[in-house]
Design an enzyme around this catalytic site. Sequence first.
Site, PDB file in Angstrom:
ATOM      1  N   LYS A   1       0.779  -1.124   0.068  1.00 55.40           N
ATOM      2  CA  LYS A   1       0.203  -0.019  -0.222  1.00 55.40           C
ATOM      3  C   LYS A   1       0.923   1.241  -0.011  1.00 55.40           C
ATOM      4  O   LYS A   1       1.937   1.252   0.815  1.00 55.40           O
ATOM      5  CB  LYS A   1      -1.000  -0.044   1.344  1.00 55.40           C
ATOM      6  CG  LYS A   1      -1.714   1.185   1.474  1.00 55.40           C
ATOM      7  CD  LYS A   1      -2.416   1.237   2.831  1.00 55.40           C
ATOM      8  CE  LYS A   1      -3.236   2.635   2.894  1.00 55.40           C
ATOM      9  NZ  LYS A   1      -3.425   2.774   4.349  1.00 55.40           N
TER      10      LYS A   1
ATOM     11  N   SER B   1       1.125   5.166   0.132  1.00 61.67           N
ATOM     12  CA  SER B   1       0.690   6.288   0.499  1.00 61.67           C
ATOM     13  C   SER B   1       1.750   7.636   0.627  1.00 61.67           C
ATOM     14  O   SER B   1       1.471   8.558   1.433  1.00 61.67           O
ATOM     15  CB  SER B   1      -0.320   6.376   2.125  1.00 61.67           C
ATOM     16  OG  SER B   1      -0.921   5.452   1.995  1.00 61.67           O
TER      17      SER B   1
ATOM     18  N   GLY C   1      -2.457   4.608  -2.355  1.00 59.63           N
ATOM     19  CA  GLY C   1      -3.024   5.191  -1.213  1.00 59.63           C
ATOM     20  C   GLY C   1      -3.442   6.446  -1.216  1.00 59.63           C
ATOM     21  O   GLY C   1      -3.561   7.023   0.045  1.00 59.63           O
TER      22      GLY C   1
END
Lengths: 222, 222, 222, 222
Positions: A91, A93, A116
Amino acid sequence: MVGTGCESTKQTIEKSKLVCEMGFDYVSVLTPCYFAKQIDGDILKNHYERIADSIDIPVLLYNAPGFTGGVRIPAKTVLELSLHPNIAGMKDSSPEGPAKLLACLDPNEDFHVLAGSANFFYPCLHLGVPGGVISLANALPNPCCELYRLFIQGKYDGARMLHFKLSRLNQAVSGTWGVAGVKAAMDITGFKGGQPRGPLNVVTNEAVEKIKQQIMNEGFIS
Amino acid sequence: MVGTGCESTKQTIEKSKLVCEMGFDYVSVLTPCYFAKQIDGDILKNHYERIADSIDIPVLLYNAPGFTGGVRIPAKTVLELSLHPNIAGMKDSSPEGPAKLLACLDPNEDFHVLAGSANFFYPCLHLGVPGGVISLANALPNPCCELYRLFIQGKYDGARMLHFKLSRLNQAVSGTWGVAGVKAAMDITGFKGGQPRGPLNVVTNEAVEKIKQQIMNEGFIS
Amino acid sequence: MVGTGCESTKQTIEKSKLVCEMGFDYVSVLTPCYFAKQIDGDILKNHYERIADSIDIPVLLYNAPGFTGGVRIPAKTVLELSLHPNIAGMKDSSPEGPAKLLACLDPNEDFHVLAGSANFFYPCLHLGVPGGVISLANALPNPCCELYRLFIQGKYDGARMLHFKLSRLNQAVSGTWGVAGVKAAMDITGFKGGQPRGPLNVVTNEAVEKIKQQIMNEGFIS
Amino acid sequence: MVGTGCESTKQTIEKSKLVCEMGFDYVSVLTPCYFAKQIDGDILKNHYERIADSIDIPVLLYNAPGFTGGVRIPAKTVLELSLHPNIAGMKDSSPEGPAKLLACLDPNEDFHVLAGSANFFYPCLHLGVPGGVISLANALPNPCCELYRLFIQGKYDGARMLHFKLSRLNQAVSGTWGVAGVKAAMDITGFKGGQPRGPLNVVTNEAVEKIKQQIMNEGFIS
């Protein structure tokens, strides 16, 4: 998917085992960051491998330098970890998103990157990501799913317009008030946001009005 | 297009007028950054408006926080400056690219954003940018133009594959050796790169070999 | 002492030669910083050595990461450069000051560090620095000299109290309004500050009043 | 003194109460930092006041931006918190140290700042700090105490020389290898350092040799 990342490898493994026993599907493991200057690629490689070796459910790397004082998983390390049978993906981000990483991944490897942020979920779909983990989806799950459907159907003009709406809203809400803004937006759209965990405060009434107005401006509520 | 950004407004105007007299089409104006803590949106708005008011050829804002110690033009300031009749657009070379800004621009305004990196030129085409300013194009102009053509023709699979090649190469060359690496790549592909301006050094012979190998691996030379 | 640091080595040498011909005593050379990621210790060592070899007056290194996007001269590089016969010392205006460096310098080497901020000029005197280059001294030269005299005379209690006054004022003036605040303070204390170079603005009348009040509170004007 | 700082106010209070019941004298509370962009002075003021109101033993603020992704307690907030009857002081481990803050504190207030690094413990004694919390003291407690005694006795030349030794060693050990280096130094000087908590690794044998040599060079072991 449950976040189990702690500063220590041992504690992360213990939490991950617990989550595994509770029947969840994935653990998402944020990078340790307290001793930031020492957390290099080798340290992270070893950390994630030990965790992935210790549990039966797959591990998602979680790269979020905005929350970890700039600690990032280097691309080289992600490529190495992508070979591990129990590391399923990442993920991302980071403010810049996974574009650079996506160019370097082996498409034959069973490793997937999730975007993300609503700010780059749509352009990353054009780079091959299979999905996203988007805080704004807590308040507006349907438009986020609709954006994905439009992309899959090749309706790129509509997708771009919807992306612009969601990104503007994300910048106005999450970008301005952070998690407290997202919780307020959830209350507005009929979900249960509630109070953020202290020391964070609820947003002011004035901010709630601004958020409501912004969601209306983008046409998601009337 | 000629870069004329100096630390002082007055000197930037003088250089821009000179460039104007020399017959160039655009000036690209990097943000001042020495007194970084004082360079806020209002300061930048006033700076760019005074420059755009002083010359007859259009101004491109140049946002490159990696070269300006983190000084960025805030999105709000870009939106304000986009209304100025003599500010034509922005070259964005920030690590995160212009995705957030593109969601906020008024599509009816005659203001255009150029993607400043091979790492996000292709995904930004899907967000509506009309072009890019890409250092790798100094060494590989044709593949960069071909990427644009594939996008325009709707050949997205081919475009994505070519984007991945160019982004990998950009990361390997510019990401590792900076401007000296780009100059070496230019020498390899038959252009005149030459020496970087001191204090930067030419890359080592070993680095030249790696760059050549990388360009071959991506299939741009044989 | 005249600042001659430019981004290119060649241009810095040209300016330094000019300054030399004009009869000045020292050049102070800020680190180049545009290609910040490439500016490492070796690049800086070579840069400063070429400059020091080219002129007859001594060179002061100028370390000011707050103005150079974080580019610092590494301690190891300073130690190497301290051996050069025409490099006389360093002006350190980093936020953390030269304390770490001072512990590592060879006291027998003819190389001197000047403290570049009123916030750490006094404690650095206890670490052996022979002086400072302090922006607040533009507005309050006598108190800054008095602080030095008190230290030399071993009147440490009085020196500490005066240091606290000057540091508070420095934080209130330079820390809040930067160079424009220092210029306003100069106008207040009877010197000619005048306007900062655009794009910086003069401080507001309200800020002038606050600065005057602060200088009065510390007892430097009545 | 026990560190009890967690990301949430509630959890920090729970841990602090536990520590209180266990009979410890102080809690040291690191700033929360996960949602760094939202952690401003008001949030921190409220956080620390709620903790200090909840327990019977005094609270030490712990300012360590190098470990918290740049989150700092603003000086204004420290001044406000210094008035709280159950907030006893602050441990400052910022790279720049507490010099600026010390100039602003009310000397009549019962609030004390501890210098959090061997690099600035000695100069901070000249600014009035009553002590320090120094990682190197885990390996070399006696020289650190001796430095304090020399200062108290007014033997400033000897103190400065000892400070230089300790600061050089601190830079060589902690500055290079972090907590793992400190633990190795403890093993060398006859204490029990042991292994750092994973994901950190023990330092290599080569590093152990370098650390031993460095401690010998400074004359602390033979």
